[in-house]
Design a protein around this motif. Sequence first.
Motif, PDB file in Angstrom:
ATOM      1  N   SER A  39       0.832  -1.202   0.000  1.00 48.67           N
ATOM      2  CA  SER A  39       0.000   0.000   0.000  1.00 48.67           C
ATOM      3  C   SER A  39       0.867   1.252   0.000  1.00 48.67           C
ATOM      4  CB  SER A  39      -0.879   0.000   1.249  1.00 48.67           C
ATOM      5  OG  SER A  39      -0.065   0.182   2.400  1.00 48.67           O
ATOM      6  N   MET A  48      10.222   5.919   5.611  1.00 47.89           N
ATOM      7  CA  MET A  48      10.468   6.468   6.953  1.00 47.89           C
ATOM      8  C   MET A  48      11.499   5.642   7.708  1.00 47.89           C
ATOM      9  SD  MET A  48       6.482   7.400   7.812  1.00 47.89           S
ATOM     10  CE  MET A  48       6.623   7.028   9.554  1.00 47.89           C
ATOM     11  N   PRO A  81      -3.796   2.972   3.462  1.00 51.44           N
ATOM     12  CA  PRO A  81      -3.221   1.779   4.108  1.00 51.44           C
ATOM     13  C   PRO A  81      -3.607   0.496   3.385  1.00 51.44           C
ATOM     14  CG  PRO A  81      -5.109   2.555   5.365  1.00 51.44           C
ATOM     15  CD  PRO A  81      -4.979   3.472   4.175  1.00 51.44           C
ATOM     16  N   MET A  85      -6.597  -2.960   7.037  1.00 49.23           N
ATOM     17  CA  MET A  85      -5.724  -2.534   8.135  1.00 49.23           C
ATOM     18  C   MET A  85      -6.534  -1.592   9.017  1.00 49.23           C
ATOM     19  SD  MET A  85      -2.532  -2.150   9.460  1.00 49.23           S
ATOM     20  CE  MET A  85      -1.690  -3.077   8.179  1.00 49.23           C
ATOM     21  N   TYR A  92      -4.613   7.400  15.600  1.00 50.16           N
ATOM     22  CA  TYR A  92      -3.685   7.425  14.468  1.00 50.16           C
ATOM     23  C   TYR A  92      -3.243   8.849  14.112  1.00 50.16           C
ATOM     24  CZ  TYR A  92      -1.444   6.670  10.025  1.00 50.16           C
ATOM     25  OH  TYR A  92      -0.521   6.687   9.017  1.00 50.16           O
ATOM     26  N   GLY A  96       0.454  10.244  14.396  1.00 49.96           N
ATOM     27  CA  GLY A  96       1.020  10.692  13.127  1.00 49.96           C
ATOM     28  C   GLY A  96       1.574  12.105  13.232  1.00 49.96           C
ATOM     29  N   HIS A 129       3.095   2.228  16.765  1.00 55.37           N
ATOM     30  CA  HIS A 129       3.099   0.789  16.466  1.00 55.37           C
ATOM     31  C   HIS A 129       2.587  -0.081  17.609  1.00 55.37           C
ATOM     32  CE1 HIS A 129       4.487   0.077  12.375  1.00 55.37           C
ATOM     33  NE2 HIS A 129       4.910   1.321  12.462  1.00 55.37           N
ATOM     34  N   HIS A 132      -1.035   0.320  16.399  1.00 59.08           N
ATOM     35  CA  HIS A 132      -1.272   0.066  14.981  1.00 59.08           C
ATOM     36  C   HIS A 132      -0.156  -0.812  14.434  1.00 59.08           C
ATOM     37  CE1 HIS A 132      -3.631   3.729  15.571  1.00 59.08           C
ATOM     38  NE2 HIS A 132      -4.345   3.351  14.528  1.00 59.08           N
ATOM     39  N   ILE A 140      11.843  -1.782  15.345  1.00 59.66           N
ATOM     40  CA  ILE A 140      11.883  -0.413  15.850  1.00 59.66           C
ATOM     41  C   ILE A 140      12.655  -0.357  17.176  1.00 59.66           C
ATOM     42  CG2 ILE A 140      10.450   1.480  16.764  1.00 59.66           C
ATOM     43  CD1 ILE A 140       8.343   0.681  14.595  1.00 59.66           C
TER      44      ILE A 140
HETATM   45  C1  HEC Z   1       1.009   7.198  13.007  1.00 60.98           C
HETATM   46  C2  HEC Z   1       1.295   5.795  13.085  1.00 60.98           C
HETATM   47  C3  HEC Z   1       2.636   5.280  12.645  1.00 60.98           C
HETATM   48  C4  HEC Z   1       3.883   5.840  12.831  1.00 60.98           C
HETATM   49  C5  HEC Z   1       4.252   7.158  13.489  1.00 60.98           C
HETATM   50  C6  HEC Z   1       4.828   4.919  12.257  1.00 60.98           C
HETATM   51  N1  HEC Z   1       4.169   3.832  11.739  1.00 60.98           N
HETATM   52 FE1  HEC Z   1       5.023   2.285  10.752  1.00 60.98          FE
HETATM   53  N2  HEC Z   1       3.188   1.585  10.223  1.00 60.98           N
HETATM   54  C7  HEC Z   1       1.980   2.108  10.659  1.00 60.98           C
HETATM   55  C8  HEC Z   1       0.903   1.394  10.007  1.00 60.98           C
HETATM   56  C9  HEC Z   1      -0.577   1.665  10.190  1.00 60.98           C
HETATM   57  C10 HEC Z   1       1.499   0.436   9.170  1.00 60.98           C
HETATM   58  C11 HEC Z   1       0.806  -0.549   8.216  1.00 60.98           C
HETATM   59  C12 HEC Z   1       0.800   0.098   6.833  1.00 60.98           C
HETATM   60  C13 HEC Z   1       0.069  -0.704   5.774  1.00 60.98           C
HETATM   61  O1  HEC Z   1       0.226  -1.929   5.742  1.00 60.98           O
HETATM   62  O2  HEC Z   1      -0.617  -0.066   4.949  1.00 60.98           O
HETATM   63  C14 HEC Z   1       2.940   0.561   9.353  1.00 60.98           C
HETATM   64  C15 HEC Z   1       3.892  -0.239   8.734  1.00 60.98           C
HETATM   65  C16 HEC Z   1       5.253  -0.193   9.008  1.00 60.98           C
HETATM   66  C17 HEC Z   1       6.232  -1.105   8.480  1.00 60.98           C
HETATM   67  C18 HEC Z   1       5.935  -2.271   7.516  1.00 60.98           C
HETATM   68  C19 HEC Z   1       5.940  -1.718   6.104  1.00 60.98           C
HETATM   69  C20 HEC Z   1       5.746  -2.802   5.057  1.00 60.98           C
HETATM   70  O3  HEC Z   1       6.683  -3.027   4.290  1.00 60.98           O
HETATM   71  O4  HEC Z   1       4.651  -3.398   5.023  1.00 60.98           O
HETATM   72  C21 HEC Z   1       7.455  -0.749   8.991  1.00 60.98           C
HETATM   73  C22 HEC Z   1       8.811  -1.423   8.749  1.00 60.98           C
HETATM   74  C23 HEC Z   1       7.233   0.408   9.817  1.00 60.98           C
HETATM   75  N3  HEC Z   1       5.892   0.717   9.799  1.00 60.98           N
HETATM   76  C24 HEC Z   1       8.236   1.078  10.500  1.00 60.98           C
HETATM   77  C25 HEC Z   1       8.046   2.336  11.071  1.00 60.98           C
HETATM   78  C26 HEC Z   1       9.138   3.181  11.531  1.00 60.98           C
HETATM   79  C27 HEC Z   1      10.615   2.815  11.515  1.00 60.98           C
HETATM   80  C28 HEC Z   1       8.566   4.332  11.980  1.00 60.98           C
HETATM   81  C29 HEC Z   1       9.240   5.570  12.486  1.00 60.98           C
HETATM   82  C30 HEC Z   1      10.313   6.094  11.660  1.00 60.98           C
HETATM   83  C31 HEC Z   1       7.122   4.181  11.848  1.00 60.98           C
HETATM   84  N4  HEC Z   1       6.855   2.964  11.289  1.00 60.98           N
HETATM   85  C32 HEC Z   1       6.199   5.123  12.248  1.00 60.98           C
HETATM   86  C33 HEC Z   1       1.822   3.132  11.553  1.00 60.98           C
HETATM   87  C34 HEC Z   1       2.831   4.009  11.955  1.00 60.98           C
END
Ligand code: HEC
Length: 149
Positions: A39, A48, A81, A85, A92, A96, A129, A132, A140
Amino acid sequence: MTHRLRLILPLAILTLMVCAALRTEGPPLANGQDLTPPSELALLMREMAAHADSVRAGLSRNDKKLPPYPAGVKTLLTATPTKDMHIDPITYPTFGKDYQAKVDALYKAARKDRASAYNALVQSCANCHTTHCPGPMMRIKKMYVKVGG
Ligand code: HEC
């Protein structure tokens, strides 16, 4: 063996072989898990995570400059997303915006304060995380750096 089977069987085997060949030569599958493309939000997360990793690498090299500002983070609250999800409408956006603020704070921090600003950023990843998508938490948790010393 009937006439028809004799014709169909080799064809079926050939088709199977071609599929197998295409599978191995085709684009790599994401851990072989599924065939649906990631996604928008998953792609942003990879960006990120890569950004945070390069900040950390820069800190350990004592680089003067930070990596380029991760421009994509402005779409964190709007990126689509993965289907089904669960994105909580209250927490969120709160997490965020906190992450976006931590990115800004990192870029504004004095060089000596960067390690703490970076850790605060990683903490912000972890905060979101826990509620979510807990899958990446292990990764992390390993991202923090030692401050001071
Ligand atoms: C505001 C909420 C939020 C924050 C802040 C956030 N994440 Fe996420 N992250 C999510 C969500 C929700 C998903 C699932 C996304 C999807 O599958 O569409 C995700 C997915 C991921 C994934 C899996 C991606 C994949 O390949 O499927 C990784 C790795 C990850 N995040 C790392 C991080 C890291 C490192 C940070 C900080 C730099 C971070 N996230 C900050 C909510 C967050």
